[in-house]
Enzyme design. Structure first.
Site, PDB file in Angstrom:
ATOM      1  N   ASP A  48      72.235  12.301   6.298  1.00  0.00           N
ATOM      2  CA  ASP A  48      72.097  13.437   5.374  1.00  0.00           C
ATOM      3  C   ASP A  48      72.193  13.049   3.907  1.00  0.00           C
ATOM      4  O   ASP A  48      72.226  13.914   3.044  1.00  0.00           O
ATOM      5  CB  ASP A  48      73.168  14.485   5.701  1.00  0.00           C
ATOM      6  N   HIS A 104      78.367  12.352   0.274  1.00  0.00           N
ATOM      7  CA  HIS A 104      77.032  12.729  -0.220  1.00  0.00           C
ATOM      8  C   HIS A 104      76.884  14.193  -0.621  1.00  0.00           C
ATOM      9  O   HIS A 104      75.802  14.578  -1.087  1.00  0.00           O
ATOM     10  CB  HIS A 104      75.961  12.350   0.808  1.00  0.00           C
ATOM     11  N   ASP A 125      80.281  17.533   7.223  1.00  0.00           N
ATOM     12  CA  ASP A 125      80.388  17.229   5.790  1.00  0.00           C
ATOM     13  C   ASP A 125      81.853  17.187   5.384  1.00  0.00           C
ATOM     14  O   ASP A 125      82.604  18.143   5.635  1.00  0.00           O
ATOM     15  CB  ASP A 125      79.652  18.285   4.960  1.00  0.00           C
TER      16      ASP A 125
END
Length: 444
Positions: free
Chosen positions: A129, A333, A19
């Protein structure tokens, strides 16, 4: 639960879903990605058949800038074919909130970087994701040169079972892309129980027997561990009743395409709606507002600076590229939807302040260059109202009183007086500009 001879093949692909920001900031991710790369590179020296996939051009650019030696080692593994670049986007963005232009730019900037730095034309869209996927995405993906799409997020639905692992996803314009919803997660530990369960699920739901296993530690990086590879090797070396093989995502999609040739697969004509994370679209409203404002202003800056080039204005390509890359990064995201820690949004606001400063500066300079070539001869002061939209527009215009003087009357190009109003507390005069032409201007 023990393994039994059920046939089929487990295809093992190392992966680390990292991430860009979430419970940590962008700055920390730079180090996380570097450490993950070093781990994978060492494992590749020891295990010559081991393959690894990684998305997100932004991460590679960070690596190139801060750790050029590691970047060169990664580049050699890419050339070798064992390190696979997937995704083709700048980051793995949110799949609902960005504008269509922004989604196109994710692929434009990502694919261009990978082509320039690695000589790779990425063909596999990779958003495992993101919190749901807009119905228009197959069109964006296909027209960006993508052939396949992978996710795992639809397994997270908390009310409705997502029915397919392989399907054709079709956009409203008819564009289709072959899509794989993985049976497992994007960070499998490689255990006998999980392999058996996933193989049975794939077989019972779609009568297929070729299982893709994305194994490795993700989110905060780390990648593949040696014990994961050792467990996968037991399948590859024939020590388990299920066959195993290391391969790339592209090779896996080729296997599936070959084995399903001439057969019908399900088709979805709709968005891929994720139920579980729907609450993120009502949180952190400020980042959502800043994102939309930045999208609009960057498009406007590009339009007017392109026109201004005709009149000697130097197109500010470097400025706009840097602003776009910051915007694309903040569409990650876990940032744009609103699921990150407060420190992430402090950094995000700094990025948006930079983007808006650049965009407004470019707009101001470019419209001045255009205005300098307009014949404004005539009585009184000339006021040019610009419209950046692609259709005629009627809207309110606000002009600082200090630029007009105390007594003001506003006329259109035919000499017709236009009703106006002074707003003393804001030191503005306001009036309605009618039918300003698309990507053009009107004189008052």
């Amino acid at each position: 639960m023990s393994l039994r001879n059920i046939g089929g093949t487990c295809y093992f692909l190392g992966h680390s879903h990292i991430d860009a920001a979430w419970l940590w900031t962008f700055r920390e991710t730079v180090e996380v990605f570097h450490d993950t790369c070093e781990t994978i590179l060492k494992l590749m020296e020891k295990y010559p058949d081991f393959c690894f996939s990684q998305s997100s051009a932004q991460y590679y650019e960070w690596l190139e800038e801060k750790y050029p030696e590691t970047f060169e080692k990664v580049k050699r593994r890419v050339e070798e074919g064992r390190w696979e670049i997937v995704g083709g986007t700048w980051v793995e963005p949110d799949g609902n909130l960005p504008s269509g232009e922004s989604l196109v730019r994710q692929y434009l900037y990502g694919k261009r970087y990978f082509k320039e730095k690695f000589g790779v034309d990425v063909k596999i869209a990779w958003m495992p994701d993101s919190f749901g996927y807009a119905w228009t995405l197959p069109q964006v993906m296909r027209k960006s040169g993508m052939e396949f799409f992978l996710t795992q997020k639809m397994n997270w639905n908390d009310a409705t079972l997502f029915p397919y692992y392989f399907f054709k996803w079709t956009a409203p314009d008819g564009s289709s892309i072959l899509t794989h919803q993985t049976v497992g997660t994007y960070s499998e530990p490689v255990t006998d129980t999980a392999m058996l369960q996933q193989m049975n699920m794939l077989s019972s739901r779609q009568r297929l027997s070729d299982l893709l296993v994305l194994f490795g530690r993700g989110d905060h990086g780390g990648g593949v561990t040696e014990d994961m590879i050792e467990r996968a090797l037991e399948y590859v070396q024939g020590k388990k009743p299920i066959d195993g093989r290391f391969l790339t995502a592209r090779e896996y999609f080729n296997v599936f395409t070959r084995k399903t040739e001439g057969k019908e697969i399900p088709e979805i004509n709709d968005e891929l709606y994720l139920q579980y994370h729907r609450g993120t679209y009502t949180t952190q409203a400020r980042v959502k507002k800043s994102n939309r404002k930045a999208e609009c202003l960057l498009e406007t800056a590009e339009k007017f600076s392109t026109i201004a080039r005709k009149y000697g204005y130097e197109y500010p390509g470097k400025e706009l590229n840097e602003a776009w890359k910051k915007l694309l990064l903040n569409q990650f995201h876990d940032v744009l939807p609103g699921s990150s820690i407060p420190e992430v949004y402090e950094d995000s606001e700094e990025c948006f302040e930079y983007i808006l400063r650049v965009a407004n500066s470019v707009i101001s300079r470019s419209v001045k260059a255009i205005a300098s070539r307009v014949d404004t001869a005539g009585e009184g002061k000339c006021l040019l109202v610009f419209n950046p939209l692609s259709w005629s527009r009627t809207d309110v215009v606000e002009v600082p009183i200090d630029e007009l003087g105390d007594e003001v009357e506003i006329y259109d190009e035919r000499g017709r007086i236009i009703p106006s109003q002074r707003i003393e507390e804001e030191r503005n005069a306001v009036f309605i500009a009618e039918e300003v032409p698309p990507i053009g201007y009107k004189e008052y």
